[in-house]
Design an enzyme around this catalytic site. Structure first.
Site, short mmCIF file in Angstrom:
data_model
loop_
_atom_site.label_atom_id
_atom_site.label_comp_id
_atom_site.label_asym_id
_atom_site.label_seq_id
_atom_site.Cartn_x
_atom_site.Cartn_y
_atom_site.Cartn_z
N SER A 85 -13.30 -1.79 1.51
CA SER A 85 -14.64 -1.24 1.75
C SER A 85 -14.86 -0.99 3.24
O SER A 85 -15.38 0.06 3.63
CB SER A 85 -15.70 -2.22 1.25
OG SER A 85 -15.56 -2.44 -0.14
N LYS A 93 -10.82 -11.79 -4.30
CA LYS A 93 -11.71 -11.73 -3.14
C LYS A 93 -13.13 -11.71 -3.69
O LYS A 93 -13.56 -10.72 -4.29
CB LYS A 93 -11.46 -10.48 -2.31
CG LYS A 93 -12.45 -10.36 -1.14
CD LYS A 93 -12.31 -9.07 -0.34
CE LYS A 93 -13.33 -9.05 0.80
NZ LYS A 93 -13.37 -7.73 1.47
N SER A 119 -16.83 -11.56 -2.90
CA SER A 119 -17.66 -11.15 -1.77
C SER A 119 -19.15 -11.23 -2.04
O SER A 119 -19.94 -10.72 -1.25
CB SER A 119 -17.32 -9.71 -1.37
OG SER A 119 -16.07 -9.65 -0.73
N GLY A 130 -15.30 -13.09 0.85
CA GLY A 130 -15.52 -11.92 1.68
C GLY A 130 -16.75 -12.06 2.56
O GLY A 130 -17.13 -11.11 3.24
#
Lengths: 298, 298, 298, 298
Positions: A45, A164, A166, A189
């Site tokens: 991202s 991950k 986040s 994250g």
């Protein structure tokens, strides 16, 4: 543990004409190579991958593969909305030499993104992938979270190595760690809850803040590993405002601007993202100044 | 630290005819007195205070004041929608002998509940209160969170001693601790993130789960104080499913049912709350059995 | 149709010392009596009922009962968090002479407020009530919506006569009207979607905006009844900004301030609600001026 | 009015091997050509455009351009996350012969998607586009709504001709119509509020339900135009359950399955979307049967 430690999700530098500035990317990586970062996440991202076309993504992958020090673990962001395209991208990343694929959730057709759909999608990608898959749940961007029960189901697959997470929810991180097999690796994250997450069993972080402050993030991680709790708490406190202001509030443009102030190449984001305006720059400047002067607690 | 440690927000026992069962309340308190609980929160959310009338609330306050061991710190839930009524209740709690008032946010007129309104409301209550005020933010019930900036502003008032932060957001707890004066005390209301919150500087918990498992909650708290991180993490893991299933999922009826299974008096909730149905009972039974058999990690 | 037409949810006037200003309430009602308002809703959300004690509520009920013209339909807001207290209030309103009870959802223990709980709560109230019950769904304040399927189930009860649907969702209003029995009456609480709701079958509105602009709201209603669509659309357009600015944005303090500007007694809200600040007053003033000058479309 | 009436957002047929089934698309269009549909929206959300690559999108555009009857207005969905790619796609659609571009909001970097960003994005696209631009707000998929104030600002641009407002909020549709210039055209994307939206001034609908029931959607539109309110309300009532069940609940797979039952080619969705399971099929079957038998009200 294959994916423990701190990974920056590398930003993608653009030239004035909006084309890729691959030399700048090489320079950033060369500087990161001199730290104890565990590796690099490329085209996540923070790398503005949703604003790049397929050719650009592969150029970025190749550039980082060449520029990275050999001991760095290379993870490619390969999640696309379509299952088939996600598989294609994952295979290509493996060919180029990436060691793992970070696969974000599909998210456009939210009412239809059921647990069953997520399980089918990730199992197909994992079956087809030549490299280990890391799940990627980032509801602040996608509006879709991978609930703990889904993670635990997916963690049974031999080619799904970790996640991950986040969302910033320490509770969800706890749920995943409590229920997943021991070898399943949970990275977070969110730099604002990095220490709390490590304290309850996360093994590392993929932190946009590590693009700006790699050494401080590494030091927080290492203080936790050696159980120097006082130092870890102090570092977490020092990194709280930068995490909230630079990353959460100002996003990719904030990270890039902060990198520019610290000798990395940040440069402009790609449109529709807008560069920081004057007020936002002052906001980030104040946080950077506070970190620079904050020698006492660390 | 005046409010550190573990506090159960006591449940309110009802007789078959829906009247207060004050004897049962005395029995529960007598049993809690034999633990190292720091004190009791009386007529909070778990005490079904929104379902009691003023006379009942005062009866409950007096009963617990009489039944509590002298070393226990007594905190009364005094927040009402109206500022004037909150002040009245707070003064009455002080007269009865309570050492602090836990004041939840007003919340009905949500679009008008601005930071400014919250600040004015809490400052007036703190000005008028003979005893220290603890802020209470519980957005899962009220739909209103006290943001860190508002807490920090209110923490300047000499009669606002701390906060019960029940959102479960470890990030917000971090923000409060980082920005509030050192003497401001942050307690959390979420057992699922209790260890993570203590690790980053919270001083205690007001935990519905402590009505059910006071000893385990105390042990988790004390393990953290003595920096026995391994034991603390194991206890947190043991308490995670009970916190999520009994408290978050099944609420007051779940807490009361679990208390009944463990020798306390739980009894029925007051309507509109419904007692657990068969499926919910089995759900809670399974969690209780798992805790009972989970001797290894602790 | 017993509850068709326009009802204002009357505001509760307070004196300088925060006590009830019942004379002012009588004056407002006397003025409203001269319009074609269908009746009055007393001690609803706009009446600040959550900031009044039981004695005050009954004083207000009696005052309006005495002041109201005989042809006006009187509806009392009787919903409390507890089922038993809701029943008590409802019976008391009936004794005083109210023709219906408007019963808002319980809402504090949100995770436990299931469809089943709502059904049990409203059925008990309806069984015990001497007067017809109107359901009241106002999620912007309570965080709890009554979904169409629950409404349809409750509409089977002979003593549940209708609903005040205040979510502003025209879709949900459509679902209710499509599935409920023909005699079940759907009123809406949102002036910004009043015409659209009438167009798809709602029979009236309980509109805070009708405290400020009773004649315009009545005219919009009557234009729809006589199928003067052009005039109805023009009136809806005229009322849109007032609905959004005075009611949705500025809430009870906004409604009271606007009433003060138009010759009614609005007066201050009760704390924690704050009177409008200067910027908010200018905001409302601008909207009032625009309505006053908007002679062309009507 | 250039974009009034009913437009189906065409589905994209896939063959068994997941490739485009362009012949099937031609057949569907040929059948739609025989109705009074105003035109076609191609590669919108219902067209699974986020699951197609650029080459596939252009193939679909060309196929529909060739298959469409000459009087049909052709609108291409051209919104991508990147401003530059949105412009490229828009120019290509114009070259192929599309008369307008439907441009959805960028949405990935939600915290940075400010009103300012949206305005800059759409103005750049409108400046560069050879054909009129229609804004597209679809928060149920994107998590980003275009607020009325932003629409009104953008409506000043001579090349921004209107909006497809798919949030289902009749209030927001009202706000847009009240504040935008008269020539700005507001279409809605929600069949469940189609009549209410037309009643307050919308000029048409881009309705996934029109892929399944084009004639009923057209009849609802035309009844409103000729002010046959009774028939319009009856049709809206008939279409409510199909809109909620087929489109909102079951999404693209639901629309495709329903098309298959009615003689169109629906076929499978592309992964990660899953075809309807048995329970979902029965759900849709029941709704289709109810529409088929519902002859009385229409």
């Amino acid at each position: 543990m294959k994916f423990s430690g701190v990974f920056p999700p590398l930003t993608t530098p653009f030239a004035e004409d909006d084309s890729l500035a691959l030399d700048r990317l090489r320079e950033n990586v060369a500087r990161y190579n001199r730290t104890r970062l565990a590796g690099y996440v490329v085209s996540g991202s923070t790398g503005e991958s949703v604003l790049l076309d397929r050719g650009e993504i592969e150029n970025v992958w190749e550039t980082v593969r060449e520029a990275a020090a050999p001991e760095k673990c290379l993870i490619a962001g390969t999640g696309a909305e379509s299952t088939a395209e996600t598989i294609e991208r994952t295979r290509r990343a493996a060919e180029i030499g990436y060691q793992a694929a970070l696969v974000k959730t599909p998210h456009y057709y939210k009412p239809q993104i059921t647990p069953e759909l997520l399980i089918e999608h990730f199992l197909r990608v994992a079956d087809a992938s030549p490299i280990p898959v890391l799940l990627y749940s980032v509801p602040q961007f996608t509006g879709v979270a991978i609930e703990a029960a889904v993670v635990v189901r997916l963690a049974q697959h031999p080619n799904i190595a970790g996640i991950k997470e986040s969302s910033g929810s320490v509770q969800r991180v706890s749920e995943i760690i409590a229920a997943a097999p021991d070898e399943f690796e949970t990275l977070v994250g969110s730099a604002s809850t990095f220490y709390a997450s490590l304290a309850i069993g996360a093994v590392g972080g993929i932190l946009a803040l590590a693009c700006v402050f790699p050494e401080l993030c590494i030091e927080l991680y290492e203080s936790t590993v050696v159980r120097d709790e006082g130092r870890a708490v102090a570092l977490q406190r020092q990194l709280l405002a930068p995490a909230l202001t630079i990353v959460s509030k100002h996003g990719v443009p904030g990270v890039k601007y902060a990198m520019d102030q610290l000798g990395y190449f940040g440069g402009p984001p790609r449109r529709p993202l807008l560069p920081l305006d004057d007020a936002a720059r002052r906001d980030v400047d104040a946080v950077l100044a506070a970190v620079a002067s904050d020698v006492s607690p660390v």
